[in-house]
Design a protein around this motif. Structure first.
Motif, PDB file in Angstrom:
ATOM      1  N   THR A  82       0.653  -1.257  -0.134  1.00 44.67           N
ATOM      2  CA  THR A  82      -0.209   0.091  -0.144  1.00 44.67           C
ATOM      3  C   THR A  82       0.567   1.150  -0.768  1.00 44.67           C
ATOM      4  OG1 THR A  82      -1.979  -1.149   1.100  1.00 44.67           O
ATOM      5  CG2 THR A  82      -1.464   0.929   1.438  1.00 44.67           C
ATOM      6  N   GLU A  83       1.942   1.431   1.039  1.00 50.91           N
ATOM      7  CA  GLU A  83       2.973   2.562   0.619  1.00 50.91           C
ATOM      8  C   GLU A  83       3.729   2.650  -0.631  1.00 50.91           C
ATOM      9  OE1 GLU A  83       6.108   3.510   3.574  1.00 50.91           O
ATOM     10  OE2 GLU A  83       5.141   2.295   4.539  1.00 50.91           O
ATOM     11  N   TYR A  84       3.890   1.450  -1.518  1.00 52.39           N
ATOM     12  CA  TYR A  84       4.961   1.410  -2.514  1.00 52.39           C
ATOM     13  C   TYR A  84       3.860   1.855  -3.325  1.00 52.39           C
ATOM     14  CZ  TYR A  84       7.322   0.362  -6.529  1.00 52.39           C
ATOM     15  OH  TYR A  84       8.351   0.573  -7.320  1.00 52.39           O
ATOM     16  N   LEU A  85       2.957   1.890  -3.674  1.00 53.45           N
ATOM     17  CA  LEU A  85       1.086   2.381  -4.394  1.00 53.45           C
ATOM     18  C   LEU A  85       1.391   3.170  -4.622  1.00 53.45           C
ATOM     19  CD1 LEU A  85      -0.031   1.058  -6.495  1.00 53.45           C
ATOM     20  CD2 LEU A  85      -2.474   0.585  -4.849  1.00 53.45           C
ATOM     21  N   GLN A  86       1.122   4.649  -3.553  1.00 48.28           N
ATOM     22  CA  GLN A  86       1.489   5.785  -3.265  1.00 48.28           C
ATOM     23  C   GLN A  86       2.250   6.255  -4.406  1.00 48.28           C
ATOM     24  OE1 GLN A  86      -0.791   6.591  -1.809  1.00 48.28           O
ATOM     25  NE2 GLN A  86      -1.477   4.603  -0.933  1.00 48.28           N
ATOM     26  N   TYR A  87       3.472   5.557  -4.897  1.00 53.09           N
ATOM     27  CA  TYR A  87       4.870   6.005  -5.400  1.00 53.09           C
ATOM     28  C   TYR A  87       5.003   5.658  -7.233  1.00 53.09           C
ATOM     29  CZ  TYR A  87       9.438   6.317  -7.021  1.00 53.09           C
ATOM     30  OH  TYR A  87      10.892   7.184  -7.955  1.00 53.09           O
ATOM     31  N   LEU A  88       4.398   4.627  -6.661  1.00 52.07           N
ATOM     32  CA  LEU A  88       3.991   3.553  -8.055  1.00 52.07           C
ATOM     33  C   LEU A  88       3.374   3.926  -9.104  1.00 52.07           C
ATOM     34  CD1 LEU A  88       5.393   0.943  -9.664  1.00 52.07           C
ATOM     35  CD2 LEU A  88       3.314  -0.484  -8.654  1.00 52.07           C
ATOM     36  N   ILE A 149      -6.430   1.883 -14.217  1.00 53.02           N
ATOM     37  CA  ILE A 149      -4.844   2.021 -13.743  1.00 53.02           C
ATOM     38  C   ILE A 149      -5.434   2.984 -12.189  1.00 53.02           C
ATOM     39  CG2 ILE A 149      -2.927   2.687 -13.108  1.00 53.02           C
ATOM     40  CD1 ILE A 149      -2.063   2.499 -15.706  1.00 53.02           C
ATOM     41  N   LEU A 150      -6.551   4.327 -12.568  1.00 50.62           N
ATOM     42  CA  LEU A 150      -7.031   4.765 -11.966  1.00 50.62           C
ATOM     43  C   LEU A 150      -7.500   4.075 -10.241  1.00 50.62           C
ATOM     44  CD1 LEU A 150      -6.541   7.287  -9.903  1.00 50.62           C
ATOM     45  CD2 LEU A 150      -8.292   7.793 -11.016  1.00 50.62           C
ATOM     46  N   LEU A 151      -8.705   3.353 -10.907  1.00 45.52           N
ATOM     47  CA  LEU A 151      -9.888   2.278 -10.614  1.00 45.52           C
ATOM     48  C   LEU A 151      -9.352   1.433  -9.938  1.00 45.52           C
ATOM     49  CD1 LEU A 151     -12.405   2.617 -12.525  1.00 45.52           C
ATOM     50  CD2 LEU A 151     -12.040   4.605 -10.682  1.00 45.52           C
ATOM     51  N   VAL A 152      -8.224   0.429 -10.441  1.00 48.39           N
ATOM     52  CA  VAL A 152      -7.604  -0.346  -9.439  1.00 48.39           C
ATOM     53  C   VAL A 152      -6.865  -0.115  -8.517  1.00 48.39           C
ATOM     54  CG1 VAL A 152      -5.702  -1.898 -10.250  1.00 48.39           C
ATOM     55  CG2 VAL A 152      -7.308  -1.889 -11.164  1.00 48.39           C
ATOM     56  N   GLY A 153      -6.083   1.322  -9.025  1.00 43.54           N
ATOM     57  CA  GLY A 153      -5.392   1.753  -7.514  1.00 43.54           C
ATOM     58  C   GLY A 153      -6.189   2.260  -6.241  1.00 43.54           C
ATOM     59  N   LEU A 154      -7.260   2.705  -6.529  1.00 42.79           N
ATOM     60  CA  LEU A 154      -8.258   2.983  -5.768  1.00 42.79           C
ATOM     61  C   LEU A 154      -8.757   2.083  -4.046  1.00 42.79           C
ATOM     62  CD1 LEU A 154      -9.896   6.039  -7.412  1.00 42.79           C
ATOM     63  CD2 LEU A 154      -8.572   6.528  -6.061  1.00 42.79           C
ATOM     64  N   LEU A 155      -9.345   0.817  -5.296  1.00 41.02           N
ATOM     65  CA  LEU A 155      -9.166  -0.297  -4.335  1.00 41.02           C
ATOM     66  C   LEU A 155      -8.305  -0.746  -4.090  1.00 41.02           C
ATOM     67  CD1 LEU A 155     -11.375  -1.914  -7.564  1.00 41.02           C
ATOM     68  CD2 LEU A 155     -12.715  -0.874  -5.286  1.00 41.02           C
ATOM     69  N   LEU A 156      -7.071  -0.487  -4.457  1.00 44.60           N
ATOM     70  CA  LEU A 156      -5.800  -1.234  -3.580  1.00 44.60           C
ATOM     71  C   LEU A 156      -4.966  -0.278  -2.487  1.00 44.60           C
ATOM     72  CD1 LEU A 156      -3.690  -2.313  -6.892  1.00 44.60           C
ATOM     73  CD2 LEU A 156      -5.292  -4.035  -5.067  1.00 44.60           C
ATOM     74  N   GLY A 157      -6.079   0.627  -2.090  1.00 42.59           N
ATOM     75  CA  GLY A 157      -5.387   1.990  -1.363  1.00 42.59           C
ATOM     76  C   GLY A 157      -4.530   2.857  -1.580  1.00 42.59           C
ATOM     77  N   PHE A 158      -5.161   3.340  -3.328  1.00 43.47           N
ATOM     78  CA  PHE A 158      -4.049   4.276  -2.806  1.00 43.47           C
ATOM     79  C   PHE A 158      -5.169   5.984  -2.745  1.00 43.47           C
ATOM     80  CE2 PHE A 158      -3.586   7.820  -6.586  1.00 43.47           C
ATOM     81  CZ  PHE A 158      -2.696   8.184  -6.142  1.00 43.47           C
ATOM     82  N   ARG A 159      -4.384   6.912  -2.363  1.00 39.35           N
ATOM     83  CA  ARG A 159      -5.559   8.116  -1.563  1.00 39.35           C
ATOM     84  C   ARG A 159      -4.330   9.145  -2.535  1.00 39.35           C
ATOM     85  NH1 ARG A 159      -7.471   4.691  -1.647  1.00 39.35           N
ATOM     86  NH2 ARG A 159      -9.090   4.086  -0.242  1.00 39.35           N
ATOM     87  N   PRO A 160      -3.909   9.523  -3.374  1.00 40.46           N
ATOM     88  CA  PRO A 160      -3.833  11.106  -3.851  1.00 40.46           C
ATOM     89  C   PRO A 160      -3.725  12.025  -3.261  1.00 40.46           C
ATOM     90  CG  PRO A 160      -6.147  10.670  -5.497  1.00 40.46           C
ATOM     91  CD  PRO A 160      -5.734   9.509  -3.828  1.00 40.46           C
ATOM     92  N   GLY A 161      -3.094  13.160  -2.763  1.00 36.31           N
ATOM     93  CA  GLY A 161      -3.345  13.904  -1.591  1.00 36.31           C
ATOM     94  C   GLY A 161      -3.700  15.334  -2.509  1.00 36.31           C
ATOM     95  N   GLY A 162      -3.410  15.311  -4.030  1.00 42.61           N
ATOM     96  CA  GLY A 162      -4.245  16.149  -4.718  1.00 42.61           C
ATOM     97  C   GLY A 162      -5.383  16.580  -4.408  1.00 42.61           C
ATOM     98  N   GLY A 163      -6.314  15.127  -4.367  1.00 43.80           N
ATOM     99  CA  GLY A 163      -7.452  15.009  -4.437  1.00 43.80           C
ATOM    100  C   GLY A 163      -8.116  14.641  -5.916  1.00 43.80           C
ATOM    101  N   LEU A 164      -9.279  15.361  -6.557  1.00 41.40           N
ATOM    102  CA  LEU A 164      -9.668  14.777  -7.551  1.00 41.40           C
ATOM    103  C   LEU A 164      -9.364  15.997  -8.652  1.00 41.40           C
ATOM    104  CD1 LEU A 164     -11.990  13.456  -9.505  1.00 41.40           C
ATOM    105  CD2 LEU A 164     -13.712  15.250  -8.820  1.00 41.40           C
ATOM    106  N   ALA A 165      -8.888  17.057  -7.884  1.00 38.04           N
ATOM    107  CA  ALA A 165      -8.866  18.168  -9.168  1.00 38.04           C
ATOM    108  C   ALA A 165      -6.891  17.261  -9.413  1.00 38.04           C
ATOM    109  CB  ALA A 165      -8.633  19.324  -8.233  1.00 38.04           C
ATOM    110  N   GLY A 166      -6.181  17.224  -8.394  1.00 38.84           N
ATOM    111  CA  GLY A 166      -5.072  16.646  -8.971  1.00 38.84           C
ATOM    112  C   GLY A 166      -5.523  15.265  -9.691  1.00 38.84           C
ATOM    113  N   VAL A 167      -5.661  14.648  -9.139  1.00 34.64           N
ATOM    114  CA  VAL A 167      -5.233  13.935 -10.221  1.00 34.64           C
ATOM    115  C   VAL A 167      -5.513  13.897 -11.888  1.00 34.64           C
ATOM    116  CG1 VAL A 167      -6.427  10.993 -10.547  1.00 34.64           C
ATOM    117  CG2 VAL A 167      -6.096  11.433  -8.326  1.00 34.64           C
ATOM    118  N   VAL A 168      -7.551  14.841 -11.980  1.00 28.57           N
ATOM    119  CA  VAL A 168      -7.643  15.211 -12.791  1.00 28.57           C
ATOM    120  C   VAL A 168      -6.605  16.045 -14.372  1.00 28.57           C
ATOM    121  CG1 VAL A 168      -9.334  16.441 -14.830  1.00 28.57           C
ATOM    122  CG2 VAL A 168      -9.890  14.863 -12.964  1.00 28.57           C
TER     123      VAL A 168
END
Length: 280
Positions: A82-88, A149-168
Protein backbone atom coordinates in the motif's frame (compact mmCIF):
# COMPACT_ATOMS: atom_id res chain seq x y z
CA UNK A 1 -28.97 -3.88 -88.47
CA UNK A 2 -32.14 -1.81 -88.69
CA UNK A 3 -33.48 -3.39 -85.50
CA UNK A 4 -30.33 -2.45 -83.63
CA UNK A 5 -30.54 1.12 -84.86
CA UNK A 6 -34.17 1.42 -83.81
CA UNK A 7 -33.43 0.05 -80.32
CA UNK A 8 -30.52 2.44 -79.88
CA UNK A 9 -32.68 5.38 -80.92
CA UNK A 10 -35.51 4.30 -78.67
CA UNK A 11 -33.31 4.19 -75.55
CA UNK A 12 -31.27 7.35 -76.24
CA UNK A 13 -31.83 9.92 -73.44
CA UNK A 14 -33.57 13.11 -74.40
CA UNK A 15 -31.57 16.33 -74.50
CA UNK A 16 -33.75 17.82 -71.78
CA UNK A 17 -32.99 14.89 -69.47
CA UNK A 18 -29.24 15.20 -69.96
CA UNK A 19 -29.30 18.94 -69.34
CA UNK A 20 -31.28 18.40 -66.12
CA UNK A 21 -28.82 15.79 -64.85
CA UNK A 22 -25.74 17.77 -65.80
CA UNK A 23 -27.09 21.13 -64.69
CA UNK A 24 -24.62 22.96 -62.44
CA UNK A 25 -25.58 22.89 -58.78
CA UNK A 26 -24.08 24.48 -55.72
CA UNK A 27 -20.93 22.65 -54.65
CA UNK A 28 -21.15 21.38 -51.07
CA UNK A 29 -18.95 23.35 -48.68
CA UNK A 30 -15.49 21.98 -47.99
CA UNK A 31 -15.32 20.41 -44.50
CA UNK A 32 -13.39 22.37 -41.94
CA UNK A 33 -10.15 21.06 -40.46
CA UNK A 34 -11.92 20.31 -37.19
CA UNK A 35 -14.87 18.43 -38.73
CA UNK A 36 -12.56 16.37 -40.97
CA UNK A 37 -10.33 15.48 -38.02
CA UNK A 38 -13.33 14.50 -35.89
CA UNK A 39 -14.65 12.31 -38.72
CA UNK A 40 -11.41 10.39 -38.92
CA UNK A 41 -11.32 10.22 -35.13
CA UNK A 42 -14.78 8.63 -35.19
CA UNK A 43 -13.50 6.19 -37.82
CA UNK A 44 -10.70 5.15 -35.45
CA UNK A 45 -13.23 4.54 -32.66
CA UNK A 46 -15.45 2.48 -34.98
CA UNK A 47 -12.48 0.24 -35.70
CA UNK A 48 -12.23 -0.43 -31.96
CA UNK A 49 -15.94 -1.24 -31.88
CA UNK A 50 -15.58 -3.85 -34.62
CA UNK A 51 -12.31 -5.25 -33.22
CA UNK A 52 -12.81 -5.08 -29.43
CA UNK A 53 -9.67 -7.16 -28.85
CA UNK A 54 -7.75 -3.91 -29.30
CA UNK A 55 -8.97 -2.89 -25.84
CA UNK A 56 -6.88 -5.65 -24.22
CA UNK A 57 -3.87 -3.33 -24.13
CA UNK A 58 -5.79 -0.59 -22.32
CA UNK A 59 -7.55 -2.83 -19.80
CA UNK A 60 -5.80 -6.12 -19.03
CA UNK A 61 -2.24 -4.86 -19.54
CA UNK A 62 -2.49 -1.88 -17.13
CA UNK A 63 -4.30 -4.08 -14.59
CA UNK A 64 -1.58 -6.73 -14.77
CA UNK A 65 1.22 -4.15 -14.49
CA UNK A 66 -0.34 -2.48 -11.45
CA UNK A 67 -0.98 -5.69 -9.53
CA UNK A 68 2.31 -7.32 -10.44
CA UNK A 69 4.65 -4.48 -9.47
CA UNK A 70 2.66 -3.47 -6.39
CA UNK A 71 2.76 -6.89 -4.78
CA UNK A 72 6.08 -8.03 -6.25
CA UNK A 73 8.20 -5.08 -5.15
CA UNK A 74 6.03 -3.26 -2.61
CA UNK A 75 7.20 -5.12 0.49
CA UNK A 76 10.88 -5.08 -0.47
CA UNK A 77 11.09 -1.44 -1.58
CA UNK A 78 8.68 0.41 0.70
CA UNK A 79 7.80 -1.96 3.53
CA UNK A 80 4.25 -2.62 2.33
CA UNK A 81 2.41 -2.79 -1.01
CA UNK A 82 0.00 0.00 0.00
CA UNK A 83 2.81 2.42 0.85
CA UNK A 84 4.69 1.59 -2.35
CA UNK A 85 1.50 2.10 -4.37
CA UNK A 86 1.46 5.81 -3.44
CA UNK A 87 4.76 6.18 -5.27
CA UNK A 88 4.23 3.59 -8.02
CA UNK A 89 0.76 4.29 -9.39
CA UNK A 90 1.44 7.60 -11.23
CA UNK A 91 4.52 6.01 -12.80
CA UNK A 92 2.66 2.85 -13.87
CA UNK A 93 -0.04 5.06 -15.38
CA UNK A 94 2.55 6.94 -17.42
CA UNK A 95 4.30 3.72 -18.47
CA UNK A 96 1.09 1.99 -19.61
CA UNK A 97 -0.20 4.95 -21.61
CA UNK A 98 3.15 5.79 -23.22
CA UNK A 99 3.65 2.15 -24.22
CA UNK A 100 0.36 2.02 -26.15
CA UNK A 101 1.16 5.19 -28.13
CA UNK A 102 3.06 2.98 -30.58
CA UNK A 103 -0.24 1.53 -31.85
CA UNK A 104 -0.88 4.80 -33.67
CA UNK A 105 2.07 4.06 -35.95
CA UNK A 106 0.97 0.47 -36.40
CA UNK A 107 -2.53 1.51 -37.53
CA UNK A 108 -1.11 4.08 -39.94
CA UNK A 109 1.18 1.46 -41.46
CA UNK A 110 -1.70 -1.01 -41.81
CA UNK A 111 -3.83 1.51 -43.70
CA UNK A 112 -0.94 2.30 -46.01
CA UNK A 113 -0.47 -1.39 -46.81
CA UNK A 114 -4.20 -1.76 -47.55
CA UNK A 115 -4.22 1.27 -49.87
CA UNK A 116 -6.66 3.22 -47.71
CA UNK A 117 -4.43 6.29 -47.69
CA UNK A 118 -4.48 6.46 -51.48
CA UNK A 119 -8.21 7.10 -51.27
CA UNK A 120 -7.81 9.62 -48.45
CA UNK A 121 -5.37 11.66 -50.54
CA UNK A 122 -8.00 12.21 -53.24
CA UNK A 123 -10.48 13.81 -50.83
CA UNK A 124 -10.83 17.62 -50.69
CA UNK A 125 -9.98 17.79 -46.99
CA UNK A 126 -7.33 19.29 -44.75
CA UNK A 127 -4.36 17.00 -45.29
CA UNK A 128 -3.28 16.53 -41.64
CA UNK A 129 -6.85 15.59 -40.62
CA UNK A 130 -6.21 11.90 -41.34
CA UNK A 131 -3.29 11.82 -38.89
CA UNK A 132 -4.99 14.02 -36.32
CA UNK A 133 -8.01 11.72 -36.51
CA UNK A 134 -5.89 8.72 -35.58
CA UNK A 135 -4.54 10.57 -32.57
CA UNK A 136 -7.96 11.81 -31.45
CA UNK A 137 -9.27 8.25 -31.58
CA UNK A 138 -6.29 7.04 -29.58
CA UNK A 139 -6.98 9.62 -26.87
CA UNK A 140 -9.97 7.45 -25.95
CA UNK A 141 -7.64 4.49 -25.50
CA UNK A 142 -5.27 6.54 -23.33
CA UNK A 143 -8.17 7.77 -21.20
CA UNK A 144 -9.46 4.24 -20.71
CA UNK A 145 -6.02 2.96 -19.67
CA UNK A 146 -5.60 5.82 -17.17
CA UNK A 147 -9.07 5.24 -15.73
CA UNK A 148 -8.52 1.50 -15.31
CA UNK A 149 -5.24 2.05 -13.47
CA UNK A 150 -6.73 4.74 -11.25
CA UNK A 151 -9.73 2.62 -10.28
CA UNK A 152 -7.55 -0.39 -9.50
CA UNK A 153 -5.21 1.81 -7.50
CA UNK A 154 -8.07 3.25 -5.45
CA UNK A 155 -9.29 -0.26 -4.68
CA UNK A 156 -5.79 -1.28 -3.57
CA UNK A 157 -5.38 1.75 -1.29
CA UNK A 158 -4.02 4.58 -3.43
CA UNK A 159 -4.93 7.94 -1.87
CA UNK A 160 -3.81 10.98 -3.91
CA UNK A 161 -3.04 14.04 -1.81
CA UNK A 162 -4.21 16.34 -4.59
CA UNK A 163 -7.72 14.89 -4.54
CA UNK A 164 -9.92 14.73 -7.61
CA UNK A 165 -8.56 17.96 -9.09
CA UNK A 166 -4.97 16.75 -8.82
CA UNK A 167 -5.78 13.38 -10.39
CA UNK A 168 -7.69 14.96 -13.29
CA UNK A 169 -4.87 17.47 -13.88
CA UNK A 170 -2.30 14.67 -13.87
CA UNK A 171 -4.26 12.58 -16.37
CA UNK A 172 -4.83 15.59 -18.65
CA UNK A 173 -1.10 16.33 -18.63
CA UNK A 174 -0.38 12.69 -19.48
CA UNK A 175 -2.90 12.76 -22.34
CA UNK A 176 -1.38 15.97 -23.73
CA UNK A 177 2.13 14.50 -23.72
CA UNK A 178 0.93 11.17 -25.18
CA UNK A 179 -0.87 12.99 -28.00
CA UNK A 180 2.36 14.81 -28.83
CA UNK A 181 4.52 11.69 -28.43
CA UNK A 182 2.26 9.73 -30.79
CA UNK A 183 3.45 11.91 -33.68
CA UNK A 184 6.79 10.11 -33.39
CA UNK A 185 5.08 6.83 -34.24
CA UNK A 186 2.99 8.29 -37.07
CA UNK A 187 6.29 9.27 -38.67
CA UNK A 188 7.67 5.75 -38.26
CA UNK A 189 4.38 4.31 -39.52
CA UNK A 190 4.90 6.21 -42.77
CA UNK A 191 8.63 5.57 -42.90
CA UNK A 192 8.81 1.82 -42.20
CA UNK A 193 7.90 -0.80 -44.78
CA UNK A 194 6.02 -3.19 -42.53
CA UNK A 195 4.01 -3.36 -39.32
CA UNK A 196 6.67 -5.55 -37.69
CA UNK A 197 9.34 -2.95 -38.40
CA UNK A 198 7.27 -0.24 -36.71
CA UNK A 199 6.73 -2.43 -33.66
CA UNK A 200 10.42 -3.37 -33.47
CA UNK A 201 11.59 0.25 -33.53
CA UNK A 202 8.88 1.27 -31.05
CA UNK A 203 9.86 -1.35 -28.49
CA UNK A 204 13.54 -0.54 -28.96
CA UNK A 205 12.81 3.06 -27.96
CA UNK A 206 10.06 2.58 -25.38
CA UNK A 207 11.58 -0.11 -23.19
CA UNK A 208 14.70 1.87 -22.18
CA UNK A 209 12.65 5.05 -21.74
CA UNK A 210 10.03 3.49 -19.47
CA UNK A 211 12.19 1.12 -17.43
CA UNK A 212 15.30 3.29 -17.04
CA UNK A 213 13.36 6.02 -15.27
CA UNK A 214 11.95 7.02 -11.89
CA UNK A 215 8.81 4.90 -12.33
CA UNK A 216 9.82 2.11 -9.96
CA UNK A 217 12.54 3.53 -7.70
CA UNK A 218 14.11 6.89 -6.85
CA UNK A 219 17.01 7.76 -9.18
CA UNK A 220 19.16 8.60 -6.13
CA UNK A 221 19.40 4.86 -5.37
CA UNK A 222 20.98 4.12 -8.77
CA UNK A 223 24.66 4.19 -9.80
CA UNK A 224 25.93 7.63 -10.74
CA UNK A 225 26.44 6.82 -14.43
CA UNK A 226 22.85 5.55 -14.68
CA UNK A 227 21.45 8.60 -12.90
CA UNK A 228 22.75 10.78 -15.73
CA UNK A 229 20.58 8.97 -18.27
CA UNK A 230 17.58 8.66 -15.94
CA UNK A 231 17.57 12.36 -15.08
CA UNK A 232 17.70 13.29 -18.78
CA UNK A 233 14.98 10.79 -19.68
CA UNK A 234 11.77 12.61 -20.77
CA UNK A 235 9.65 9.92 -19.12
CA UNK A 236 11.33 10.75 -15.79
CA UNK A 237 10.28 14.38 -16.17
CA UNK A 238 6.74 13.40 -17.13
CA UNK A 239 6.37 11.02 -14.17
CA UNK A 240 7.70 13.67 -11.78
CA UNK A 241 5.17 16.19 -13.11
CA UNK A 242 2.22 13.77 -12.89
CA UNK A 243 3.26 12.69 -9.38
CA UNK A 244 3.47 16.27 -8.20
CA UNK A 245 -0.04 17.04 -9.48
CA UNK A 246 -1.58 13.95 -7.93
CA UNK A 247 0.20 14.61 -4.64
CA UNK A 248 -1.19 18.14 -4.52
CA UNK A 249 2.25 19.80 -4.76
CA UNK A 250 2.62 20.86 -8.43
CA UNK A 251 6.21 21.13 -9.62
CA UNK A 252 6.15 24.19 -11.89
CA UNK A 253 9.54 23.42 -13.40
CA UNK A 254 8.60 19.88 -14.43
CA UNK A 255 5.17 20.98 -15.67
CA UNK A 256 6.73 23.66 -17.84
CA UNK A 257 9.27 21.20 -19.24
CA UNK A 258 6.57 18.67 -20.17
CA UNK A 259 4.35 21.27 -21.85
CA UNK A 260 7.22 22.79 -23.84
CA UNK A 261 8.50 19.38 -24.91
CA UNK A 262 4.97 18.42 -26.03
CA UNK A 263 4.78 21.48 -28.27
CA UNK A 264 8.23 20.72 -29.70
CA UNK A 265 7.31 17.09 -30.40
CA UNK A 266 4.26 18.18 -32.38
CA UNK A 267 6.21 20.88 -34.23
CA UNK A 268 9.10 18.61 -35.20
CA UNK A 269 7.52 15.20 -35.75
CA UNK A 270 4.20 16.57 -36.97
CA UNK A 271 6.06 18.45 -39.70
CA UNK A 272 8.15 15.40 -40.62
CA UNK A 273 5.04 13.21 -40.66
CA UNK A 274 3.18 15.49 -43.08
CA UNK A 275 6.19 15.78 -45.37
CA UNK A 276 6.42 12.01 -45.59
CA UNK A 277 2.67 11.75 -46.06
CA UNK A 278 2.67 14.23 -48.95
CA UNK A 279 5.61 12.51 -50.66
CA UNK A 280 4.38 8.90 -50.38
Amino acid sequence: MSTTTENTTAYAPAAETLSAVLAPTARPPRPSAWSASMTFGWRAMLKIKHVPEQLFDVTAFPLMMTLMFTYLFGGALAGSPTEYLQYLLPGIMVTSVVMITMYTGLEVNKDIEKGVFDRFRTLPIWRPSTMVGYLLGDLLRYTMASTVILLVGLLLGFRPGGGLAGVVAGILLLLAFSFAFSWVWTMFGLLMRSEKSVMGVSMLVLFPLTFLSNVYVEPSTMPGWLQVFVNLNPITRLVAAVRSLMAGTPDVGELTWVLISSVLLIAVFGTLTMRLYNRK
